[in-house]
Design a protein around this motif. Structure first.
Motif, mmCIF file in Angstrom:
data_model
loop_
_atom_site.group_PDB
_atom_site.id
_atom_site.type_symbol
_atom_site.label_atom_id
_atom_site.label_comp_id
_atom_site.label_asym_id
_atom_site.label_seq_id
_atom_site.Cartn_x
_atom_site.Cartn_y
_atom_site.Cartn_z
ATOM 1 N N ASN A 106 -128.337 -10.951 -45.289
ATOM 2 C CA ASN A 106 -130.031 -11.451 -45.238
ATOM 3 C C ASN A 106 -130.400 -10.184 -44.904
ATOM 4 O OD1 ASN A 106 -128.410 -14.055 -45.506
ATOM 5 N ND2 ASN A 106 -127.656 -14.314 -43.680
ATOM 6 N N HIS A 114 -132.697 -16.803 -37.458
ATOM 7 C CA HIS A 114 -132.151 -15.798 -39.728
ATOM 8 C C HIS A 114 -132.298 -14.277 -39.048
ATOM 9 C CE1 HIS A 114 -131.561 -15.236 -43.207
ATOM 10 N NE2 HIS A 114 -130.557 -16.505 -43.863
ATOM 11 N N GLU A 115 -131.563 -13.864 -39.820
ATOM 12 C CA GLU A 115 -131.873 -12.456 -40.204
ATOM 13 C C GLU A 115 -132.644 -11.723 -40.510
ATOM 14 O OE1 GLU A 115 -127.115 -12.800 -39.474
ATOM 15 O OE2 GLU A 115 -128.710 -13.419 -40.692
ATOM 16 N N THR A 165 -127.362 -1.480 -38.931
ATOM 17 C CA THR A 165 -126.109 -2.640 -39.080
ATOM 18 C C THR A 165 -124.547 -2.353 -38.305
ATOM 19 O OG1 THR A 165 -125.499 -1.855 -41.631
ATOM 20 C CG2 THR A 165 -127.490 -4.140 -41.146
ATOM 21 N N GLN A 222 -115.612 -9.999 -43.913
ATOM 22 C CA GLN A 222 -117.122 -9.811 -43.873
ATOM 23 C C GLN A 222 -117.257 -8.079 -44.228
ATOM 24 O OE1 GLN A 222 -118.680 -11.553 -39.834
ATOM 25 N NE2 GLN A 222 -118.942 -13.195 -41.201
ATOM 26 N N ALA A 269 -128.298 -6.636 -37.302
ATOM 27 C CA ALA A 269 -127.181 -7.337 -37.690
ATOM 28 C C ALA A 269 -125.905 -7.229 -38.023
ATOM 29 C CB ALA A 269 -127.978 -7.284 -39.457
ATOM 30 N N THR A 270 -125.323 -7.788 -38.351
ATOM 31 C CA THR A 270 -123.271 -7.865 -38.314
ATOM 32 C C THR A 270 -123.254 -7.335 -39.683
ATOM 33 O OG1 THR A 270 -121.720 -8.068 -37.518
ATOM 34 C CG2 THR A 270 -123.453 -9.649 -38.470
ATOM 35 N N TYR A 329 -129.420 -10.227 -34.579
ATOM 36 C CA TYR A 329 -128.693 -11.509 -34.647
ATOM 37 C C TYR A 329 -127.479 -11.010 -34.384
ATOM 38 C CZ TYR A 329 -127.846 -16.153 -35.388
ATOM 39 O OH TYR A 329 -127.569 -17.968 -35.288
ATOM 40 N N GLY A 371 -124.813 -10.957 -42.738
ATOM 41 C CA GLY A 371 -125.968 -10.666 -41.580
ATOM 42 C C GLY A 371 -126.761 -9.797 -42.622
ATOM 43 N N GLY A 429 -123.107 -10.474 -34.020
ATOM 44 C CA GLY A 429 -121.702 -10.884 -34.917
ATOM 45 C C GLY A 429 -120.670 -9.977 -34.179
#
Length: 560
Positions: free
Chosen positions: A81, A50-51, A100, A114, A73-74, A24, A78, A26
């Motif tokens: 998750n 969803h992550e 990530t 974030q 994931a970010t 996902y 993110g 980001g």
């Protein structure tokens, strides 16, 4: 050649033979996603809802294929998750690389937007993790991560990359992927001790776990079991390591194992444990576990020796190598009388369920009949998970995917997507409970959007079934927060997300719905309505010995 960090990430994935990534996007990971866009004909990306779904999908891909699963994931939420999925893989020793991206190096440690210390968060649930602040270390870090994920006892590795590192440039030199081979270094004295124990045993019993699947040792294990001529049980993670249609198989062991298996462990004089770690759900009261037996353990991880149960002797190393060496030296054994004793337990205490009406066990057996035992079965966690383990007869490794160690509700739907991506030739069925489906139902949209033809079978009793079972048996029927009798319509939900939905209230309706699902080539959900008080039998009470397994008939006798 000069490449950006994002380009290096993608090139290293290609080096490792990665063909599918789940994730996902980001802000922090945008550079990587931009580069991935340019290589979409080489690496397929599945955008999950969803992550957590991405991490479970990568896990399912790894379990089904034996390859390393990969998820993206970010930063911030993110990354966090992914945590439950990483922990799920860690507990079951599944090879996974989670990538990530974080805020820039200059913003680290400043509570930037974030920003999260995902390396610190995941330290206890990864084999290793990295934060790469120098682009010159990026390629080597990715390569090492894949080796670590696969080598020895497998497990997840996390790589966190600040965004400015993905934008920076450095010299990149392609390298072939390192082939990770098992070590053949096994202590000869331990092997000889093991052989001596097997030769003198009169009542050997064998328990196989997930390590046999992770080491691709199913063929060697089969030959070993036949040479020892002993009954075979498995743990939840060991399903498929030994063909469950074989006459030596006694059913699963432990809290919801068969009485034949639990009695066999209690009465044997030698318990051989191959690639299993003595989980509390297997042992029950450890002081009473296999109390009449010597215990011989084969495991790749020395830390598992004497951790939960005190063993007599152990052999440390790759299970496939251990079994190859033992098979070449062990003479054919004969334990006919002992096998007859265990077979009498199998005949006396079969697994049973209601003769009429739609029930969880019947649904599982019907799935087995219609797939002819040739499907990948994924589960969530709860009663349906135990029924799948009890009533589907697994004959091949990597065909039963479930969260054993962490017991993650919400695991199965994402994992089934990953399994189908890794093994498109296989029918993939996720057996879920209605409580679990509520935790990951958004991934139905992922399957529909990507036209991934998984079959979601929901065993719907309108309660949190396993928790309710405990409340019924041990909490005087105080059903605190376990009733789910609301207006949620899973069939409409599936249709709204682009899948096909069926509702089954009778055996005939399920037979028809599942038969159609096998032909559609689309994601399908079947909502199976069963009684809220149906239970998983047998059962061992918490803290009791597995010898004290009881079922519904035992409870009626006690009441009388």
């Amino acid at each position: 050649m000069q490449l950006t960090g994002a380009e290096i990430v993608v090139e290293c994935l290609k080096e490792q033979g990665v063909d599918t990534v789940f994730g996902y996007p980001g802000g922090a990971i945008l550079n990587v996603y931009d580069e991935l866009y340019k290589h979409s004909n080489e690496i397929r990306h599945i955008l999950t809802s969803h992550e957590q779904g991405a991490s479970h999908a990568a896990d399912g891909y790894a379990r089904a294929t034996g390859k390393v699963g990969v998820c993206f994931a970010t930063s911030g939420p993110g990354a966090t998750n992914l945590v439950t999925g990483i922990a799920t893989a860690y507990m079951d020793s599944i090879p996974l690389v989670a990538i990530t991206c974080n805020v820039g190096v200059s913003l680290l440690g400043k509570d930037s937007f974030q920003e999260i210390d995902i390396a610190g968060i995941t330290m206890p649930i990864t084999k290793h993790n990295y934060i790469v602040k120098d682009i010159n270390q990026l390629a080597d870090t990715i390569r090492k991560s894949f080796i670590i994920a696969k080598k020895g006892r497998p497990g997840p590795v996390l790589i966190d990359i600040p965004k400015d590192v993905t934008a920076a440039k450095t010299e990149y030199t392609p390298q072939p992927a390192v082939q990770v081979m098992p070590s053949s270094d096994i202590d000869e004295r331990d092997l000889e001790t093991a052989l001596a124990m097997i030769r003198r045993s009169e009542r050997p019993f064998i328990c196989v776990g997930g390590g046999a699947i992770l080491s691709d040792a199913a063929e060697e294990f089969y030959r070993f079991a036949k040479k020892v001529d002993a009954p075979v049980t498995d743990t939840l993670m060991g399903h498929g390591a030994f063909p469950e249609t074989d006459e030596l198989y006694t059913g699963m062991v432990g809290m919801h194992g068969t009485k034949a298996s639990d009695y066999g462990v209690d009465e044997c004089d030698l318990l051989i444990v191959a690639g299993a770690r003595f989980s509390d759900r297997v042992t029950g009261n450890v002081n009473e576990f296999a109390k009449n037996a010597e215990i011989l353990q084969f495991d790749i991880d020395a830390a598992e020796m004497n951790k939960n149960v005190l063993i007599t002797e152990g052999v440390i190393g790759d299970l496939k190598v251990i079994l190859e060496k033992l098979n070449s030296r062990l003479e054919q054994q004969d334990h006919t009388q002992w096998k007859e004793r265990i077979n009498s337990y199998k005949e006396k205490y079969p697994l049973v369920y209601p003769a009429e009406g739609l029930s969880g066990p019947w649904v599982v057996e019907e799935i087995y009949r219609q797939t002819e035992g040739d499907a990948i079965v994924v589960t969530e966690v709860g009663q349906h998970q135990m029924w799948a383990a009890q009533f589907y007869q697994f004959t091949e490794p990597r065909t039963f995917l479930t969260s054993g160690g962490l017991g993650t509700m919400g695991y199965g739907l994402g994992a089934s997507i990953g399994a189908k991506m890794g093994r498109p030739d296989k029918t993939v069925v996720n057996i879920a409970g209605d409580g679990c489906l509520r935790m990951n139902m958004n991934e139905i949209a992922t399957a529909a959007r990507n036209n991934i033809p998984i079959i979601e079978v929901v065993i719907n009793n309108h309660v949190l079934g396993m928790v309710r079972q405990w409340q019924d048996l041990f909490y005087e029927q105080r059903y605190s927060q376990t009733v789910l009798n609301d207006a949620v319509d899973f069939v409409k939900l599936a249709e709204a997300m682009g899948a096909v939905g069926y509702r089954a209230q009778t055996r005939e309706e399920f037979q028809k719905a599942f038969a159609e699902a096998l032909t559609l080539g689309r994601p399908v959900l079947i909502d199976c309505q069963i009684d809220k008080d149906e239970k998983v039998w047998p059962m061992v009470a918490p803290g009791a010995a597995i010898r004290d397994a009881f079922d519904e008939a035992d409870m009626k006798k006690k009441a009388d």
